[in-house]
Design a protein around this motif. Structure first.
Motif, short mmCIF file in Angstrom:
data_model
loop_
_atom_site.label_atom_id
_atom_site.label_comp_id
_atom_site.label_asym_id
_atom_site.label_seq_id
_atom_site.Cartn_x
_atom_site.Cartn_y
_atom_site.Cartn_z
N SER A 181 -9.61 -3.65 5.62
CA SER A 181 -10.35 -3.97 4.40
C SER A 181 -9.48 -3.88 3.15
O SER A 181 -9.84 -4.43 2.11
N MET A 182 -8.34 -3.16 3.24
CA MET A 182 -7.49 -3.00 2.06
C MET A 182 -6.55 -4.18 1.82
O MET A 182 -5.89 -4.24 0.80
N ILE A 217 0.86 -1.18 0.00
CA ILE A 217 0.00 0.00 0.00
C ILE A 217 0.90 1.23 0.00
O ILE A 217 1.70 1.42 0.93
N LEU A 218 0.78 2.04 -1.05
CA LEU A 218 1.70 3.15 -1.26
C LEU A 218 0.97 4.48 -1.29
O LEU A 218 -0.19 4.56 -1.70
N TYR A 219 1.67 5.51 -0.84
CA TYR A 219 1.22 6.89 -1.06
C TYR A 219 2.25 7.53 -1.99
O TYR A 219 3.43 7.65 -1.64
N GLY A 274 0.76 -13.03 -7.77
CA GLY A 274 0.21 -12.86 -6.44
C GLY A 274 0.48 -11.50 -5.81
O GLY A 274 -0.10 -11.18 -4.76
N LEU A 275 1.35 -10.68 -6.42
CA LEU A 275 1.66 -9.36 -5.86
C LEU A 275 0.50 -8.40 -6.11
O LEU A 275 -0.01 -8.29 -7.23
N VAL A 276 0.09 -7.69 -5.06
CA VAL A 276 -0.99 -6.71 -5.12
C VAL A 276 -0.44 -5.36 -4.67
O VAL A 276 0.12 -5.25 -3.56
N ILE A 277 -0.56 -4.34 -5.51
CA ILE A 277 -0.11 -2.99 -5.16
C ILE A 277 -1.29 -2.04 -5.30
O ILE A 277 -1.94 -2.00 -6.34
N HIS A 278 -1.57 -1.30 -4.25
CA HIS A 278 -2.55 -0.22 -4.30
C HIS A 278 -1.85 1.08 -3.93
O HIS A 278 -0.97 1.09 -3.06
N SER A 279 -2.26 2.17 -4.57
CA SER A 279 -1.65 3.46 -4.24
C SER A 279 -2.71 4.55 -4.24
O SER A 279 -3.77 4.42 -4.86
N ASP A 300 4.78 12.37 -5.16
CA ASP A 300 4.90 13.16 -6.38
C ASP A 300 5.24 12.20 -7.50
O ASP A 300 5.08 10.99 -7.36
N SER A 301 5.75 12.72 -8.62
CA SER A 301 5.98 11.88 -9.80
C SER A 301 7.16 10.93 -9.64
O SER A 301 7.37 10.07 -10.49
N ARG A 302 7.93 11.06 -8.54
CA ARG A 302 9.09 10.20 -8.35
C ARG A 302 9.09 9.45 -7.03
O ARG A 302 9.59 8.34 -6.94
N ARG A 303 8.56 10.05 -5.98
CA ARG A 303 8.71 9.52 -4.64
C ARG A 303 7.43 8.79 -4.20
O ARG A 303 6.33 9.14 -4.60
N ALA A 304 7.63 7.80 -3.31
CA ALA A 304 6.51 7.04 -2.78
C ALA A 304 6.79 6.67 -1.33
O ALA A 304 7.95 6.46 -0.94
N LEU A 305 5.75 6.60 -0.54
CA LEU A 305 5.83 6.19 0.86
C LEU A 305 5.04 4.90 1.01
O LEU A 305 3.87 4.84 0.61
N ARG A 306 5.66 3.88 1.56
CA ARG A 306 4.97 2.61 1.78
C ARG A 306 4.41 2.57 3.19
O ARG A 306 5.14 2.80 4.16
N PHE A 307 3.11 2.27 3.31
CA PHE A 307 2.47 2.20 4.61
C PHE A 307 2.77 0.86 5.28
O PHE A 307 2.63 -0.20 4.65
N PRO A 308 3.15 0.87 6.56
CA PRO A 308 3.25 -0.39 7.30
C PRO A 308 1.87 -1.05 7.38
O PRO A 308 0.85 -0.37 7.47
N GLU A 309 1.86 -2.36 7.31
CA GLU A 309 0.59 -3.09 7.29
C GLU A 309 -0.27 -2.76 8.51
O GLU A 309 -1.49 -2.72 8.42
#
Length: 547
Positions: free
Chosen positions: A106-107, A86-88, A230-235, A91-100
């Protein structure tokens, strides 16, 4: 006009997961009771699955209920979700990954399968036909039929062989009357008959207005070294602005295929926004681009998503039938999942109808027993737990709404109920008040233009037929929407159906209905509510392979 007619115990409109699940459960029930039942399913697409598009991370709970032996029957569930990211996107280059631990439960997708919804429908159709259901692809339900007491008695399919002016061509065939003791409407999001039924029977009284999103999806085939089944990515976050809710998905499915898409909440306020172009630039973010590198785009499509949840769910029962699945709005948007809940509502409807017919009901009554069955089931309980998700996002934004939803889910859905009273089409602000958006040109590697995308949707319509995108007032696009909103149909439509052409005597609003992929966004987002979508001639529209 003289029309042929056919009679059934139950007529079902739509061969998606809801309609086909209802048909299967009806025939199962009839077999259990050792009685005969006649059921037909109408499908506007040229074949079952042709108009089906979903992510799809599929919760098999409803399938377990319908066919506990689905493994042995060969259901197309081949890749289990095994890893969530689960990512935030800052901007167009950077991302923050949320700890589970900070992700709303539900996500998470443990126990789900990464599937093609179209393939699931084709498999369900095989099961239905084996049980004795009649399925009629290429026959859109165009009109409702009513009895002397005002009850729904069936539908009339669309006439075939009309020219642009509505005149009969050679080979004209009038539509067929399909009479049903009960009729179930499973048209999917923003069904045109469901919309009429909600208005005629005042089924949305006391509810919040329904809310929608547009989901855009591409299917890619990637090199073996990039494939992670099996990999699931949501952002969430970039490229959407602060006042635009939505997010992306990227699923690694079977056979080196990756499903990537963007969901844009149709409550956005900037008329310059183009969901299609937001999707194209999304794929350039490094966190997504690395999964598509060296791959080939196989298919494209888009579809509206009914996302209002429990607060917007209309009364599903009316004299003579029921609304089921996304025709009513049973999707759980907090999970971005609606296939299992559509199936659940469909089976509840099927069991209610079957019990009524078995008890000797002549049909046409209001099946109030459905409400008790539905509200006692898991589909309703799930919607009740997540009732605040959409309103929280609209009121507090992505981060604030996400925090509210996380707390609400941890407390079992016990925070105060939030209301969401403003319809999506009323959210647009004047174009002069909003910043224009400068979208980059597609590079033909990760991002593409609309014409090539329409081609990959396999869309086809007979050109010499009446336009199925009806204007209530032909003057509104130029005289109202253009000066106030820069005519947003040019941008919210993902396939350039609507264009403003400049002529010597002034601008002209052109409708290229041949491009239409039946996403229904125009029917929802037009700020003047001037566009009405109706089914085209049978079999027209997209031809999705395995979306």
């Amino acid at each position: 006009m003289d029309r042929e007619s056919m009679s059934f115990d139950v007529v079902i409109v739509g061969a998606g997961v809801a309609g086909l699940s209802a048909a299967c459960r009806l025939m199962q029930y009839a077999a259990e009771q050792q009685r005969e039942l006649s059921v037909c399913v109408l499908e506007k697409g040229a074949e079952v699955g042709a108009h089906i598009l979903s992510g799809a991370a599929f919760d098999p709970s409803a399938l377990n209920r319908l066919f506990p032996d689905w493994h042995q029957r060969g259901a197309p569930l081949h890749v289990a979700a095994s890893q969530d990211e689960i990512l935030y996107l800052r901007d167009s280059r950077r991302a923050l990954r949320f700890p589970e631990a900070l992700v709303p439960p539900s996500m998470l997708n443990r126990g789900s399968y990464l599937i093609s919804a179209a393939d699931l429908c084709r498999w369900l159709a095989e099961q239905a036909e084996a049980l004795g259901v009649d399925i009629f692809p290429g026959f859109p339900a165009q009109q409702l039929m009513f009895g002397e007491q005002g009850q729904v008695t069936g539908v009339i399919t669309g006439d075939m062989g009309l020219d642009r002016a509505g005149n009969e061509k050679a080979g004209f065939e009038p539509g067929i009357e399909l009479h049903g003791r009960y009729t179930l409407f499973a048209e999917g999001s923003r069904g045109h008959l469901g919309k009429q039924l909600i208005e005629r029977f005042d089924l949305a009284a006391g509810r919040d207005p329904q809310h929608y999103a547009i989901g855009l999806k591409e299917l890619w085939q990637v090199p073996e070294e990039n494939h992670q089944p099996g990999l699931v990515i949501h952002s969430a976050g970039w490229p959407l602005g602060r006042n635009t809710q939505g997010g992306s998905f990227l699923y690694h499915g079977a056979e080196r295929q990756v499903m990537v898409g963007l969901i844009v909440d149709l409550a956005y306020d900037n008329p310059w926004l183009s969901p299609f172009d937001e999707f194209q630039r999304l794929k350039h973010h490094p966190t997504l681009a690395q999964h598509l590198a060296g791959g080939e785009r196989l298919a494209f499509g888009a579809r509206s998503i009914t996302k209002g949840g429990l607060n917007s769910l209309p009364e599903m029962v009316f004299p003579g039938g029921l609304l089921i699945g996304c025709d009513a709005g049973t999707l759980d948007f907090s999970r971005i999942k609606g296939l299992h809940s559509a199936m659940g509502s469909a089976m509840d409807a099927a069991e209610t109808v079957a019990e009524a017919l078995t008890a000797g009901d002549a049909g046409g009554q209001r099946l109030t027993a459905f409400n008790e069955r539905f509200r006692a089931g898991e589909t309703y309980a799930e919607l009740a737990r997540q009732r605040n998700f959409g309103p929280a996002m609209h009121r507090f934004g992505m981060l604030g709404g996400g925090a509210w939803s996380w707390l609400d889910q941890k407390l079992g859905g016990r925070l105060p109920r939030l209301r969401d009273p403003q319809p999506d089409h009323q959210r647009l602000r004047p174009a002069s008040d909003m910043p224009k958006i400068d979208y980059p040109h597609p590079d033909g590697v990760l991002s593409f233009d609309k014409p090539s995308s329409v081609y990959l949707s396999n869309t086809n319509h007979e050109e010499n037929q009446p336009c199925h995108l009806r204007l209530e007032n032909e003057r509104v696009p130029i005289e109202v929407n253009l000066p106030r909103y820069a005519e947003p149909a040019q941008r919210y439509c993902p396939v350039s159906v609507y264009e403003i052409e400049e002529h010597s005597d002034g601008p002209v609003f052109r409708i290229n209905f041949q491009n239409c992929i039946h996403c229904k966004t125009c029917d929802i987002k037009d700020p003047s509510q001037n566009i009405r979508w109706v089914p085209p001639e049978g079999g027209g529209g997209p031809g999705y392979p395995n979306m």
